[in-house]
Design an enzyme around this catalytic site. Structure first.
Site, PDB file in Angstrom:
ATOM      1  N   GLY A  27       0.834  -1.191   0.000  1.00  0.00           N
ATOM      2  CA  GLY A  27       0.000   0.000   0.000  1.00  0.00           C
ATOM      3  C   GLY A  27       0.864   1.233   0.000  1.00  0.00           C
ATOM      4  O   GLY A  27       2.084   1.158  -0.196  1.00  0.00           O
ATOM      5  N   VAL A  29       2.550   4.971   1.439  1.00  0.00           N
ATOM      6  CA  VAL A  29       3.406   5.325   2.569  1.00  0.00           C
ATOM      7  C   VAL A  29       2.552   5.629   3.802  1.00  0.00           C
ATOM      8  O   VAL A  29       1.515   6.288   3.703  1.00  0.00           O
ATOM      9  CB  VAL A  29       4.268   6.564   2.216  1.00  0.00           C
ATOM     10  CG1 VAL A  29       5.180   6.923   3.377  1.00  0.00           C
ATOM     11  CG2 VAL A  29       5.058   6.307   0.956  1.00  0.00           C
ATOM     12  N   GLY A 109       6.327   1.260   0.964  1.00  0.00           N
ATOM     13  CA  GLY A 109       5.254   1.977   0.290  1.00  0.00           C
ATOM     14  C   GLY A 109       5.712   3.074  -0.638  1.00  0.00           C
ATOM     15  O   GLY A 109       4.959   3.519  -1.493  1.00  0.00           O
ATOM     16  N   SER A 583      28.928   6.592 -31.375  1.00  0.00           N
ATOM     17  CA  SER A 583      28.478   5.423 -30.582  1.00  0.00           C
ATOM     18  C   SER A 583      28.744   5.637 -29.093  1.00  0.00           C
ATOM     19  O   SER A 583      29.634   5.014 -28.514  1.00  0.00           O
ATOM     20  CB  SER A 583      29.159   4.143 -31.071  1.00  0.00           C
ATOM     21  OG  SER A 583      30.542   4.292 -31.250  1.00  0.00           O
TER      22      SER A 583
END
Length: 672
Positions: A27, A29, A109, A583
């Site tokens: 769930g 915080v 959370g 690159s």
């Protein structure tokens, strides 16, 4: 405590086979996840004397309940967790009742620790999703609910916590339940059980909601008499010194504070929920973890059964090769078995000597797994650097590890609305659906059919960090329709006709470092030596093959992927291929290296400094980049990752072009 006080009837000492339930709390915080588990442990009388003393001291020192008992401290063990009053890492706790054994994972959370929540959910049977009654359903509540569904958890408890802070309001409870059930209608849950609780006060956690007094720290000191258990109350661990629950209740009559709720308490549900996943009835699967060969007379294949059952005499198949045999013995440390089932770690001895290695999957020949090198999967991204199509990773499924790349990111999923949104990348904690291409086929089942053989992780090839977790949906049809054709004329034959060894000389460096100048001079010198070459230059390629690409990070990756494939084809033609590209990313240069046989990729780092490149600035690009006219310009507004161990390093501010060419020729064995 005397020995006589520990005597119980013989019947009560017989061990009972209790089922094991794994569940997580999740769930947003501060919804009370750690407090809930702490309360479960407390009310289950599973706190030892030393834990009790530490809890009392810690509650006074760093607790959040004004000196009263802070149950969350039983779970939050990291110093950072205790200082901030939050959960960061996953904390696992074991406890048991007369009806069932439990392993609970307390997951964080905070959004930034979503990856830790996924880790905890990966082995859970039930999810307890907490919601603060004051705040209702939040974004993180939705995110965790979606991830719970994604990980295949089908039994959910919506625990609406802190009911004491909303005066045990039935209206508030029903409003949150209706909002959550409307959101969860799009998730694949088998059941949602909603329970109003107060984790701090213990309402509907183990016992029914009733008026209760929060125990003070002083009330936790048990008297000598309270430590003498009666025969009927004796717990299996006699050393537990927690006072009984009755000693913490007020003498006044108990009053139900939530008479409008008549459902199960949380523990009642956890003790009674049926979590059978049918793994015993599923087809036999066993990933081979180790080939056990202690002497010439024994060869066994060790692993844990992912699903199904197996008996001596049963026929099995090696999913990769299709070779079959029969089980001769099922060996364990406790002796041979007549049968092994899902979850058991065993060693299988076969009747025939067939080629089986670590990473192979043994299966039921009548219900074979999929075997493909391309599939669609759902991926939870768990790393700060974004996932991008074309970048190479290592994919690990069971004991099998194979190079892989995301060929197409189809969409990402909005965790609030569950809508599909177009995306070119996945950021930390995002979830997307993508197609993956592997360097070789692997055996797997769809995740919905088998969580073990249908799951995988993605690993960064350079840092070796776990960057993503995935669930396979299905093999792509083209994976079974497209096959490699054997060529009679090989790359060695083609190169031999030219009197040379093929290779790819890859020049990388900042814009203006001198890559193209060196590449041109190198090709001229190779032609003078009678070599057959092909030069691929960054600017030239963007006029044709890659004219549809820009300079975003995603486009740069695709640019190098295409060039790498072209360079591979030219090297297979027996040519010496020279490339001159910025690159900027190590991962893409490493990807090209892995396309080629060992020793055929020569990385040349043109290491001219940024200051010198800016001083040259023949095209005026750096000035425009400094003014912001050119976005994503390497060295200014986009990163350049220098090679860690290049074959050749050349700084054109210190050496001449001719000297640089000579250094490269020497690296490929051509002295001149």
């Amino acid at each position: 405590m005397s020995a006589s006080s520990l005597q119980r009837p013989a019947s009560s000492l017989q061990p009972q086979a209790l089922s094991l339930l794994r569940f997580i709390t999740c769930g947003s915080v501060d919804d009370g996840k750690s407090t809930l588990i702490g309360r479960l442990l407390w009310d289950s009388k599973l706190i030892f004397e030393d834990q009790l003393a530490a809890l009392e001291a810690d509650s006074k020192r760093i607790g959040t309940q004004g000196g009263e008992i802070d149950y969350a401290l039983l779970l939050d063990g990291l110093q950072a967790e205790r200082e901030q009053g939050i959960t960061i890492d996953v904390a696992y706790r074991f406890f048991s009742t007369d009806k069932r054994k439990f392993i609970v994972a307390d997951t964080p959370g905070h959004e930034q620790y979503t990856r830790n929540m996924v880790t905890g959910a990966s082995t859970a049977d039930v999810a307890v999703i907490l919601v603060d009654a004051r705040k209702g359903v939040l974004t993180q509540t939705r995110r965790h609910s979606f991830l719970v569904s994604l990980m295949g958890i089908r039994h959910v408890v919506l625990a609406i916590n802190k009911m004491d802070l909303v005066e045990y309001s039935a209206a508030r409870f029903h409003a949150i339940r209706e909002e959550y059930e409307a959101f969860a209608a799009g998730l694949q849950y088998d059941e949602i059980v909603t329970i109003p609780i107060s984790a701090l006060n213990g309402d509907n956690v183990i016992a029914r909601s009733a008026s209760s007094l929060q125990p003070s720290a002083s009330s936790l000191q048990p008297s000598a008499s309270s430590l003498q258990p009666s025969a009927s109350s004796l717990q299996p661990s006699a050393s537990r010194l927690q006072p009984s629950a009755s000693s913490l209740q007020p003498s006044a009559p108990s009053l139900n504070k939530m008479p409008w709720y008549s459902g199960l308490t949380l523990l009642d549900y956890l003790e009674s929920v049926n979590i059978s996943d049918g793994s015993f009835e599923k087809p036999f699967r066993m990933p081979v973890q180790w080939v056990n060969r202690p002497d010439l007379d024994f060869r066994g294949f060790c692993g844990t059964l992912a699903s199904g059952r197996v008996q001596p005499g049963d026929e099995i198949v090696v999913a990769a090769s299709g070779k079959t045999s029969r089980v001769a013995r099922i060996v364990t440390m406790d002796g041979d078995l007549d049968e092994a089932s899902a979850g058991q770690a065993v060693t299988l001895v076969l009747e025939d000597e067939i080629d089986i290695s670590r990473g192979d999957l043994l299966a039921d020949p009548l219900a074979r797994p999929s075997f493909a090198d391309q599939f669609e999967a759902r991926v939870v991204w768990m790393y700060e650097d974004a996932l991008m199509a074309g970048r190479k990773y290592l994919l690990k499924s069971g004991c099998c590890t194979v190079p892989a790349a995301v060929s197409a990111l189809k969409y990402k999923i909005n965790v609030n609305s569950l809508q599909h949104e177009p995306a070119k990348r996945l950021e930390l904690n995002e979830v997307g659906v993508c197609n993956l291409v592997l360097d070789r086929p692997i055996a797997f089942d769809p995740y919905g059919q088998n969580h073990i053989t249908g799951s995988f992780i993605l690993i960064d090839r350079i840092s070796n960090a776990t960057v993503g977790a995935g669930m396979i949906d299905f093999a792509l049809r083209r994976a079974t329709n497209v096959h490699w054709h054997t060529e009679q004329v090989t790359r060695d034959i083609r190169a031999g006709l030219k009197g040379q060894s093929s290779c790819v000389i890859w020049l990388t460096g900042l814009s203006g470092s001198g890559k193209s100048t060196i590449a041109n001079a190198l090709e001229q010198r190779l032609v003078q030596l009678g070599r057959h070459t092909m030069l691929l230059d960054g600017d030239n390629i963007r006029h044709g093959l890659n004219k549809d690409l820009g300079f975003t990070e995603e486009d740069r990756i695709e640019n190098i992927r295409r060039i790498g494939e072209v360079a591979k084809l030219l090297a297979e033609a027996g040519l010496i291929v020279i490339t001159a590209f910025i690159s900027p990313y190590r991962a893409e240069r490493e990807m090209v290296r892995n396309l080629l046989p060992a020793g055929e990729f020569v990385e040349v780092h043109v290491s001219t400094s940024l200051e010198e490149c800016e001083r040259r600035d023949v095209k005026g690009l750096y000035k425009k980049a400094r003014k912001g006219s050119i976005p994503n310009f390497t060295g200014i507004s986009a990163p350049y990752e220098e090679p860690l161990s290049p074959g050749v390093t050349v700084d054109t501010s210190l050496v001449s072009v001719d000297k640089a060419v000579a250094m490269i020729l020497e690296s490929i064995g051509l002295n001149c």
